[in-house]
Design an enzyme around this catalytic site. Structure first.
Site, short mmCIF file in Angstrom:
data_model
loop_
_atom_site.label_atom_id
_atom_site.label_comp_id
_atom_site.label_asym_id
_atom_site.label_seq_id
_atom_site.Cartn_x
_atom_site.Cartn_y
_atom_site.Cartn_z
N LYS A 1 -19.71 3.85 6.47
CA LYS A 1 -20.20 3.62 7.83
C LYS A 1 -20.88 4.18 8.46
CE LYS A 1 -18.46 5.31 11.26
NZ LYS A 1 -20.19 5.57 12.01
N THR B 1 -17.46 16.42 13.49
CA THR B 1 -17.01 15.64 13.31
C THR B 1 -16.90 15.94 11.35
OG1 THR B 1 -19.00 15.36 14.15
CG2 THR B 1 -17.08 13.48 12.60
N GLY B 2 -17.88 17.02 10.94
CA GLY B 2 -17.16 17.28 9.18
C GLY B 2 -15.82 17.92 9.32
N GLU C 1 -21.93 17.31 4.07
CA GLU C 1 -23.22 18.49 4.12
C GLU C 1 -23.65 18.14 6.25
OE1 GLU C 1 -25.38 18.68 2.71
OE2 GLU C 1 -25.10 18.11 0.21
N CYS D 1 -31.63 18.07 9.59
CA CYS D 1 -30.58 19.32 9.69
C CYS D 1 -31.22 20.75 8.57
CB CYS D 1 -29.62 18.82 8.94
SG CYS D 1 -30.48 17.88 6.64
N GLU E 1 -26.57 25.01 16.68
CA GLU E 1 -27.80 24.30 16.13
C GLU E 1 -27.96 23.01 17.67
OE1 GLU E 1 -26.78 20.41 14.03
OE2 GLU E 1 -28.15 20.79 12.75
P1 NAD Z 1 -22.03 13.51 14.26
O1 NAD Z 1 -20.98 13.71 13.68
O2 NAD Z 1 -21.26 12.68 15.35
O3 NAD Z 1 -22.28 11.73 13.37
C1 NAD Z 1 -22.28 11.85 12.36
C2 NAD Z 1 -21.57 10.03 12.00
O4 NAD Z 1 -19.53 10.83 12.05
C3 NAD Z 1 -21.24 8.83 12.34
O5 NAD Z 1 -22.06 7.46 11.07
C4 NAD Z 1 -20.28 8.95 13.53
O6 NAD Z 1 -20.19 7.07 13.82
C5 NAD Z 1 -19.46 9.14 12.45
N1 NAD Z 1 -17.94 9.38 12.60
C6 NAD Z 1 -18.07 10.47 14.36
N2 NAD Z 1 -16.86 10.54 14.27
C7 NAD Z 1 -16.15 10.41 13.35
C8 NAD Z 1 -14.39 10.11 13.14
N3 NAD Z 1 -13.44 10.97 13.78
N4 NAD Z 1 -14.51 9.40 11.62
C9 NAD Z 1 -15.47 9.31 11.05
N5 NAD Z 1 -16.55 9.50 10.78
C10 NAD Z 1 -16.84 9.79 12.51
O7 NAD Z 1 -23.66 13.62 13.71
P2 NAD Z 1 -24.94 13.17 13.98
O8 NAD Z 1 -24.79 13.16 15.74
O9 NAD Z 1 -24.76 10.99 13.48
O10 NAD Z 1 -25.99 13.57 13.10
C11 NAD Z 1 -26.54 14.96 13.32
C12 NAD Z 1 -25.75 15.97 12.01
O11 NAD Z 1 -25.53 15.78 11.43
C13 NAD Z 1 -25.91 17.46 12.85
O12 NAD Z 1 -25.26 17.91 12.81
C14 NAD Z 1 -27.05 17.02 11.17
O13 NAD Z 1 -27.26 18.42 11.02
C15 NAD Z 1 -26.32 16.51 10.32
N6 NAD Z 1 -27.32 16.57 9.06
C16 NAD Z 1 -26.92 17.12 8.54
C17 NAD Z 1 -27.66 16.80 6.91
C18 NAD Z 1 -27.51 17.49 5.17
O14 NAD Z 1 -28.44 17.61 4.72
N7 NAD Z 1 -26.39 18.94 5.68
C19 NAD Z 1 -28.16 15.41 6.64
C20 NAD Z 1 -28.85 14.66 8.29
C21 NAD Z 1 -27.60 15.81 9.19
#
Ligand code: NAD
Length: 497
Positions: free
Chosen positions: A173, A230-231, A248, A282, A383
């Protein structure tokens, strides 16, 4: 064509819902895609489960899996312009950056094609001629893959490549904001000959379309890239069925500059570290930690250079960086900057959207530098994920380490110095998953990527990245089976007369 891929067929959502995808650089309509419900995701999980339990893919010889991944790389190369354009339109990033991304994706698939071929178990020597004992590596099973919007295809490839190399099936997804290149990747997987049901795609919002990927009992592993909050939710949901979890997450990455560094290189890279892709990286070097003796000149020069950075849309050949992903994200960045100023940071440049009317339809934000920051401030700890640099100072090496490690994150960081011993000492002491020395941002598919502390769990890329997607199985065979003899006395005593 419908946009959800379930069991080898492109289907619409059972709800009939759709979502408009708009380019954040100018608001133009890019696509209208199907929006999955949790029922669609559960159907996709069922398809992936059947493909794993009954299909040929997990038993496909590693050489064939490897050949398929190489074909995928070839097809990506064939379609590079089409894919880069789609990535630019969804994310608003410059087409030159999108082309780099696709080249990285190709490298990633080639790397995991090689890793698939190199996969082998090992013999466990017991010293007993009557025993055979070995470790086999087997695919984990059905993987739930959830990706963010900043590097949509690259993040997908970091999960899809190792998942397929190891023989798993999956449901992916992508972010609801940036689905286009993941759709193209699925089409390429089909063209490359991947059996039906191995790769499944659902599109839509996280809480509905994504949540089953961390909750459903038929998912064996969930690999998530996105924000910290979210993580945590994904990890908590996965605990109920004790899934393998790879996370990640975010970063608040220190970029440490000593007075004895090559200051031209350090200065130029300090800008790239934080303003590349408008800070939506990130590993962005959002925390400049500079030796006090050079602070004034260094920051003055940074401010002058930041003020010259040209903003523009994906196909503006003069642009050096682009838009933020959405209105909501720009509002978040604005709130972050306002809060930083309220808590005492000195706004040296930027801090608002640009005044240029040509950029008014996008979500642009000026490159921003906040000076006079300390680790106790929210702007240093949180962040922003935007084009915002905070500046702190240090006097000694120990102080630089203490400041740089004073964060709940631990994704990446850099050290700039011409002292060969110092840079190695610093690299040892910094609690971050990647340390660049006299450089910023390069990454290699051969090297593990992942965070210390709350930046993540597990590793992507590199040899251990593949092993995230494998289960190790110990197989032990007694070549001379015999009664154990443990309870001979008891059985004799209880035996009928
Ligand atoms: P986000 O957490 O809002 O969303 C990430 C994904 O999770 C999306 O596909 C979203 O639809 C999904 N999601 C949201 N709620 C969920 C749930 N309850 N269950 C399952 N999936 C769900 O993050 P974002 O705004 O898309 O991305 C930005 C973040 O990603 C930043 O914090 C960035 O640091 C991080 N990031 C980390 C890395 C890394 O390698 N460590 C790489 C890229 C981005």
């Amino acid at each position: 064509m419908a946009d959800l891929l379930i069991d080898g067929r492109w289907v619409p959502s059972v709800t009939g819902r759709t979502r408009e995808i708009r380019c954040p650089a100018d608001g133009s309509l890019v696509a209208v895609v199907d929006e999955a419900s949790s029922d669609d995701t559960v159907a996709a999980i069922g398809a992936a489960r059947r493909a794993f339990d009954e299909g040929p893919w997990p038993q496909t010889p590693a050489t064939d899996r490897s050949a398929l991944l190489s074909r995928v790389a070839d097809l990506l190369e064939r379609d590079v312009e089409k894919i880069a354009r789609a990535e630019s339109l969804d994310t608003g990033k410059r087409i030159v950056e999108a082309r780099y991304d696709v080249a990285d994706v190709v490298r990633c698939f080639r790397y995991f094609a090689g890793m698939a071929q190199g996969l082998s178990g090992r013999v466990v020597h017991t010293g007993d001629a009557g025993v055979l004992s070995r470790i086999d590596y087997e695919p984990v099973g059905v993987c739930g893959l959830i990706t963010p919007w900043n590097y949509p295809l690259l993040q997908a490839s970091w999960k899809v490549g190792p998942a397929l190399a190891a023989g798993n099936t999956f449901v992916i997804k992508p972010s609801e904001l940036t689905p286009s290149t993941t759709i193209l990747l699925m089409q390429i997987l089909q063209e490359a000959g991947l059996p039906d049901g191995v790769a499944n795609l659902v599109l839509g919002a996280g809480p509905e379309a994504g949540a089953p990927l961390s909750e459903h009992p038929d998912i064996d592993l969930v690999s998530f890239t996105g924000g910290l909050l979210t993580g945590r939710r994904v990890m908590a949901a996965a605990a109920a069925t004790v899934k393998k979890v790879a996370l990640e997450l975010g970063g608040k990455n220190p970029n440490i500059v000593f007075a004895d560094a090559d200051l031209d290189a350090a200065l130029d890279n300090a800008l790239t570290a934080v303003f590349l892709h408008s800070g939506q990286v990130c590993s962005a070097g959002a925390r400049l930690i500079v030796e006090e003796s050079i602070h004034d000149d260094f920051v003055d020069a940074l401010v002058a250079r930041a003020g010259l950075i040209r903003l523009g849309g994906p196909f503006d050949g003069n642009a050096e960086t682009g838009t933020l992903i959405s209105a909501a994200h720009r509002e978040k960045v604005q709130r972050y900057v306002d809060a930083a100023v309220a808590e005492g940071a000195v706004l040296r440049c930027g801090g608002t959207p640009p005044a240029d009317p040509a950029l008014a339809d996008g979500f642009y934000f000026l490159p921003t530098i906040l000076d006079g920051c300390t680790t106790s401030m929210g702007c240093v700890q949180d962040e922003s994920f935007g084009p915002v640099m905070t500046v702190e100072t240090f006097r000694t090496e120990d102080e630089a380490v203490a400041i740089a490690n004073d964060t709940m994150y631990g994704l990446a960081g850099a050290v700039w110095s011409s002292d060969a011993s110092r840079v190695q000492r610093m690299a040892r002491r910094l609690r971050h998953g990647t340390i660049w020395i006299n450089d910023y941002h390069p990454y290699l598919p051969q090297a593990e990527w992942g965070g210390f502390k709350q930046s993540g769990v597990g590793r992507e890329l590199g040899p251990t990245g593949l092993h995230e997607y494998l289960e190790a199985k110990h197989v032990y065979q007694n070549l001379n089976p015999a009664p154990s003899g443990w309870f001979a006395g008891a059985s004799a005593a209880e035996a009928p007369a």
